[in-house]
Design a protein around this motif. Structure first.
Motif, PDB file in Angstrom:
ATOM      1  N   MET A  63       0.947  -1.193   0.074  1.00  0.00           N
ATOM      2  CA  MET A  63      -0.175  -0.057   0.058  1.00  0.00           C
ATOM      3  C   MET A  63       0.786   1.384   0.064  1.00  0.00           C
ATOM      4  SD  MET A  63      -3.313   1.044   0.742  1.00  0.00           S
ATOM      5  CE  MET A  63      -4.068   2.077   1.044  1.00  0.00           C
ATOM      6  N   ILE A  64       0.736   2.054  -1.000  1.00  0.00           N
ATOM      7  CA  ILE A  64       1.412   3.238  -1.213  1.00  0.00           C
ATOM      8  C   ILE A  64       0.652   4.521  -0.989  1.00  0.00           C
ATOM      9  CG2 ILE A  64       2.634   4.782  -2.777  1.00  0.00           C
ATOM     10  CD1 ILE A  64       3.871   2.112  -3.894  1.00  0.00           C
ATOM     11  N   ALA A  65       0.769   5.488  -0.082  1.00  0.00           N
ATOM     12  CA  ALA A  65       0.124   6.664  -0.084  1.00  0.00           C
ATOM     13  C   ALA A  65       0.867   7.907   0.015  1.00  0.00           C
ATOM     14  CB  ALA A  65      -0.485   6.586   1.632  1.00  0.00           C
ATOM     15  N   VAL A  66       0.470   8.935  -0.626  1.00  0.00           N
ATOM     16  CA  VAL A  66       1.142  10.183  -0.534  1.00  0.00           C
ATOM     17  C   VAL A  66       0.349  11.244   0.311  1.00  0.00           C
ATOM     18  CG1 VAL A  66       1.939  12.193  -2.273  1.00  0.00           C
ATOM     19  CG2 VAL A  66       1.707   9.668  -2.930  1.00  0.00           C
ATOM     20  N   ARG A  67       1.032  11.864   1.243  1.00  0.00           N
ATOM     21  CA  ARG A  67       0.316  12.852   2.022  1.00  0.00           C
ATOM     22  C   ARG A  67       1.054  14.264   2.172  1.00  0.00           C
ATOM     23  NH1 ARG A  67       2.117  13.107   7.324  1.00  0.00           N
ATOM     24  NH2 ARG A  67       3.044  11.137   8.161  1.00  0.00           N
TER      25      ARG A  67
ATOM     26  N   GLY B   8       9.772   3.763  -9.083  1.00  0.00           N
ATOM     27  CA  GLY B   8       8.769   4.707  -9.492  1.00  0.00           C
ATOM     28  C   GLY B   8       8.166   5.702  -8.476  1.00  0.00           C
ATOM     29  N   LEU B   9       8.859   5.883  -7.125  1.00  0.00           N
ATOM     30  CA  LEU B   9       8.480   6.702  -6.306  1.00  0.00           C
ATOM     31  C   LEU B   9       8.742   8.129  -6.701  1.00  0.00           C
ATOM     32  CD1 LEU B   9       9.684   4.626  -3.093  1.00  0.00           C
ATOM     33  CD2 LEU B   9       7.382   4.741  -4.158  1.00  0.00           C
ATOM     34  N   GLY B  10       9.969   8.382  -7.174  1.00  0.00           N
ATOM     35  CA  GLY B  10      10.236   9.702  -7.533  1.00  0.00           C
ATOM     36  C   GLY B  10       9.185  10.319  -8.637  1.00  0.00           C
ATOM     37  N   ARG B  11       9.034   9.212  -9.424  1.00  0.00           N
ATOM     38  CA  ARG B  11       7.924   9.885 -10.734  1.00  0.00           C
ATOM     39  C   ARG B  11       6.732  10.032  -9.914  1.00  0.00           C
ATOM     40  NH1 ARG B  11       8.690   8.708 -16.454  1.00  0.00           N
ATOM     41  NH2 ARG B  11      10.294   7.863 -16.142  1.00  0.00           N
ATOM     42  N   LEU B  12       6.033   9.117  -9.187  1.00  0.00           N
ATOM     43  CA  LEU B  12       4.982   9.392  -8.681  1.00  0.00           C
ATOM     44  C   LEU B  12       4.624  10.739  -7.831  1.00  0.00           C
ATOM     45  CD1 LEU B  12       2.191   8.427  -7.495  1.00  0.00           C
ATOM     46  CD2 LEU B  12       3.511   7.539  -5.328  1.00  0.00           C
ATOM     47  N   LEU B  13       5.805  11.016  -7.034  1.00  0.00           N
ATOM     48  CA  LEU B  13       6.047  12.300  -6.337  1.00  0.00           C
ATOM     49  C   LEU B  13       5.890  13.549  -7.409  1.00  0.00           C
ATOM     50  CD1 LEU B  13       5.940  13.376  -3.362  1.00  0.00           C
ATOM     51  CD2 LEU B  13       8.415  13.265  -3.323  1.00  0.00           C
ATOM     52  N   LEU B  14       6.682  13.267  -8.289  1.00  0.00           N
ATOM     53  CA  LEU B  14       6.894  14.297  -9.412  1.00  0.00           C
ATOM     54  C   LEU B  14       5.478  14.436 -10.132  1.00  0.00           C
ATOM     55  CD1 LEU B  14       8.514  16.614 -10.898  1.00  0.00           C
ATOM     56  CD2 LEU B  14       9.128  14.553 -12.349  1.00  0.00           C
ATOM     57  N   SER B  15       4.775  13.576 -10.434  1.00  0.00           N
ATOM     58  CA  SER B  15       3.335  13.531 -11.068  1.00  0.00           C
ATOM     59  C   SER B  15       2.321  14.686 -10.072  1.00  0.00           C
ATOM     60  CB  SER B  15       2.769  12.235 -11.268  1.00  0.00           C
ATOM     61  OG  SER B  15       1.413  12.314 -11.825  1.00  0.00           O
ATOM     62  N   HIS B  16       2.427  13.963  -8.714  1.00  0.00           N
ATOM     63  CA  HIS B  16       1.576  14.430  -7.558  1.00  0.00           C
ATOM     64  C   HIS B  16       1.984  16.077  -7.665  1.00  0.00           C
ATOM     65  CE1 HIS B  16      -0.823  14.425  -4.040  1.00  0.00           C
ATOM     66  NE2 HIS B  16       0.136  15.364  -3.455  1.00  0.00           N
ATOM     67  N   CYS B  17       3.055  16.461  -7.412  1.00  0.00           N
ATOM     68  CA  CYS B  17       3.607  18.098  -7.405  1.00  0.00           C
ATOM     69  C   CYS B  17       3.252  18.674  -8.783  1.00  0.00           C
ATOM     70  CB  CYS B  17       5.141  18.104  -7.159  1.00  0.00           C
ATOM     71  SG  CYS B  17       5.648  17.595  -5.420  1.00  0.00           S
ATOM     72  N   THR B  18       3.505  18.197  -9.709  1.00  0.00           N
ATOM     73  CA  THR B  18       3.172  18.716 -11.113  1.00  0.00           C
ATOM     74  C   THR B  18       1.695  18.932 -11.167  1.00  0.00           C
ATOM     75  OG1 THR B  18       4.826  17.539 -12.199  1.00  0.00           O
ATOM     76  CG2 THR B  18       3.137  18.563 -13.563  1.00  0.00           C
ATOM     77  N   ASP B  19       0.700  18.055 -10.766  1.00  0.00           N
ATOM     78  CA  ASP B  19      -0.776  18.406 -10.408  1.00  0.00           C
ATOM     79  C   ASP B  19      -1.203  19.533  -9.737  1.00  0.00           C
ATOM     80  OD1 ASP B  19      -0.986  16.305 -12.536  1.00  0.00           O
ATOM     81  OD2 ASP B  19      -1.806  14.748 -11.029  1.00  0.00           O
ATOM     82  N   ALA B  20      -0.375  19.498  -8.681  1.00  0.00           N
ATOM     83  CA  ALA B  20      -0.719  20.571  -7.555  1.00  0.00           C
ATOM     84  C   ALA B  20      -0.223  21.930  -8.045  1.00  0.00           C
ATOM     85  CB  ALA B  20      -0.128  20.308  -6.213  1.00  0.00           C
TER      86      ALA B  20
ATOM     87  N   THR C 187       2.973  22.393   0.714  1.00  0.00           N
ATOM     88  CA  THR C 187       3.505  21.784  -0.886  1.00  0.00           C
ATOM     89  C   THR C 187       4.489  20.965  -0.747  1.00  0.00           C
ATOM     90  OG1 THR C 187       4.965  23.791  -0.778  1.00  0.00           O
ATOM     91  CG2 THR C 187       2.823  23.940  -1.856  1.00  0.00           C
ATOM     92  N   TYR C 188       4.808  20.422   0.650  1.00  0.00           N
ATOM     93  CA  TYR C 188       5.812  19.245   0.701  1.00  0.00           C
ATOM     94  C   TYR C 188       5.301  18.046   1.138  1.00  0.00           C
ATOM     95  CZ  TYR C 188      10.635  17.575   1.144  1.00  0.00           C
ATOM     96  OH  TYR C 188      11.788  16.997   1.076  1.00  0.00           O
ATOM     97  N   PHE C 189       5.543  16.895   0.225  1.00  0.00           N
ATOM     98  CA  PHE C 189       4.739  15.589   0.602  1.00  0.00           C
ATOM     99  C   PHE C 189       5.735  14.663   1.024  1.00  0.00           C
ATOM    100  CE2 PHE C 189       2.987  18.456  -2.454  1.00  0.00           C
ATOM    101  CZ  PHE C 189       1.703  18.442  -1.858  1.00  0.00           C
ATOM    102  N   LEU C 190       5.077  13.467   1.395  1.00  0.00           N
ATOM    103  CA  LEU C 190       6.103  12.281   1.838  1.00  0.00           C
ATOM    104  C   LEU C 190       5.088  11.213   1.251  1.00  0.00           C
ATOM    105  CD1 LEU C 190       4.305  10.764   4.456  1.00  0.00           C
ATOM    106  CD2 LEU C 190       5.785  12.432   5.637  1.00  0.00           C
ATOM    107  N   ILE C 191       5.915   9.996   0.902  1.00  0.00           N
ATOM    108  CA  ILE C 191       5.505   8.906   0.421  1.00  0.00           C
ATOM    109  C   ILE C 191       5.387   7.779   1.468  1.00  0.00           C
ATOM    110  CG2 ILE C 191       5.321   7.112  -1.348  1.00  0.00           C
ATOM    111  CD1 ILE C 191       6.060   8.887  -3.236  1.00  0.00           C
ATOM    112  N   GLU C 192       4.588   7.146   1.903  1.00  0.00           N
ATOM    113  CA  GLU C 192       4.536   5.846   2.736  1.00  0.00           C
ATOM    114  C   GLU C 192       4.300   4.740   2.146  1.00  0.00           C
ATOM    115  OE1 GLU C 192       3.530   7.954   7.109  1.00  0.00           O
ATOM    116  OE2 GLU C 192       1.935   7.830   5.776  1.00  0.00           O
ATOM    117  N   LYS C 193       5.109   3.615   2.233  1.00  0.00           N
ATOM    118  CA  LYS C 193       4.642   2.303   1.726  1.00  0.00           C
ATOM    119  C   LYS C 193       4.641   1.347   2.921  1.00  0.00           C
ATOM    120  CE  LYS C 193       6.579  -0.797  -1.584  1.00  0.00           C
ATOM    121  NZ  LYS C 193       7.712  -1.145  -2.599  1.00  0.00           N
ATOM    122  N   HIS C 194       3.436   0.749   3.111  1.00  0.00           N
ATOM    123  CA  HIS C 194       3.265  -0.049   4.387  1.00  0.00           C
ATOM    124  C   HIS C 194       3.343   0.860   5.706  1.00  0.00           C
ATOM    125  CE1 HIS C 194       2.342  -3.257   1.574  1.00  0.00           C
ATOM    126  NE2 HIS C 194       3.828  -3.090   1.130  1.00  0.00           N
TER     127      HIS C 194
END
Length: 178
Positions: free
Chosen positions: A1-5, A113-125, A55-62
């Motif tokens: 389970m991966i979550a961005v917050r 793929g975590l950097g790419r996921l974070l970049l996509s999240h930040c680009t959208d924001a 505007t700063y996020f973290l990704i948690e995995k499990h």
């Protein structure tokens, strides 16, 4: 389970520890040990203004912190709190580029793929904030990710750090909207 917050002030110690590990271990093959140690000690770290701006996020995995990074509507291009001098004014989304800031991945979770996921999240924001261009200062380990995500190098430069250590960086840019 991966979550961005959104990162919270209570997350800062864990993020600082991740940043230190990432800065040293993922620089292998891109920077000398001396360069990696200097940039990690003197430049890398959390910019608490980004945490305050949400505007700063973290990704948690499990439930475990595996990556952090963000975007900014402020003029600072890179660096932690200790590198800032003076005010950090807001950017005008109509004429200036949002900043992509301080991306770090847990070394054991690199290239998943975590950097790419974070970049996509930040680009959208940033796009939702009215920005149409992104800009960043990439370390050499980050350049391949940003190139693969559509950024181009607009300037190569070096920063001089204590101990007479010079570290190369690349200013990069990407258009995200018309």
């Amino acid at each position: 389970m991966i979550a961005v917050r959104a990162a919270l002030p209570d997350d800062i110690p864990a993020m600082e520890a991740l940043i230190a590990r990432s800065g040293i271990e993922l620089s292998d093959g891109f920077y000398s040990e001396e360069q990696a140690a200097a940039v990690t000690r003197h430049v890398f770290g959390v910019d608490t203004q980004l945490v305050a701006d949400r505007t700063y996020f973290l990704i948690e995995k499990h439930g475990e912190l595996v990556a952090c990074g963000g975007w900014s509507k402020r003029s600072t291009l890179f660096g932690a709190d200790r590198t800032k001098q003076g005010a950090d004014p807001l950017l005008d989304p109509a004429t200036e580029a949002a900043r992509i800031r301080a991306f770090f991945v847990e070394p054991s979770a690199a290239r998943q793929g975590l950097g790419r996921l974070l970049l996509s999240h930040c680009t959208d924001a940033a796009a939702a904030g009215g920005f149409r261009t992104l800009e960043l200062a990439a370390t050499m380990p980050g350049v391949p990710l940003y190139l693969a995500c559509g950024f181009t190098v607009v300037e190569r430069f070096e920063i001089n750090l204590p101990g007479n250590v010079s570290v190369p960086l690349a200013k990069m840019r990407k258009t995200i909207g018309a």
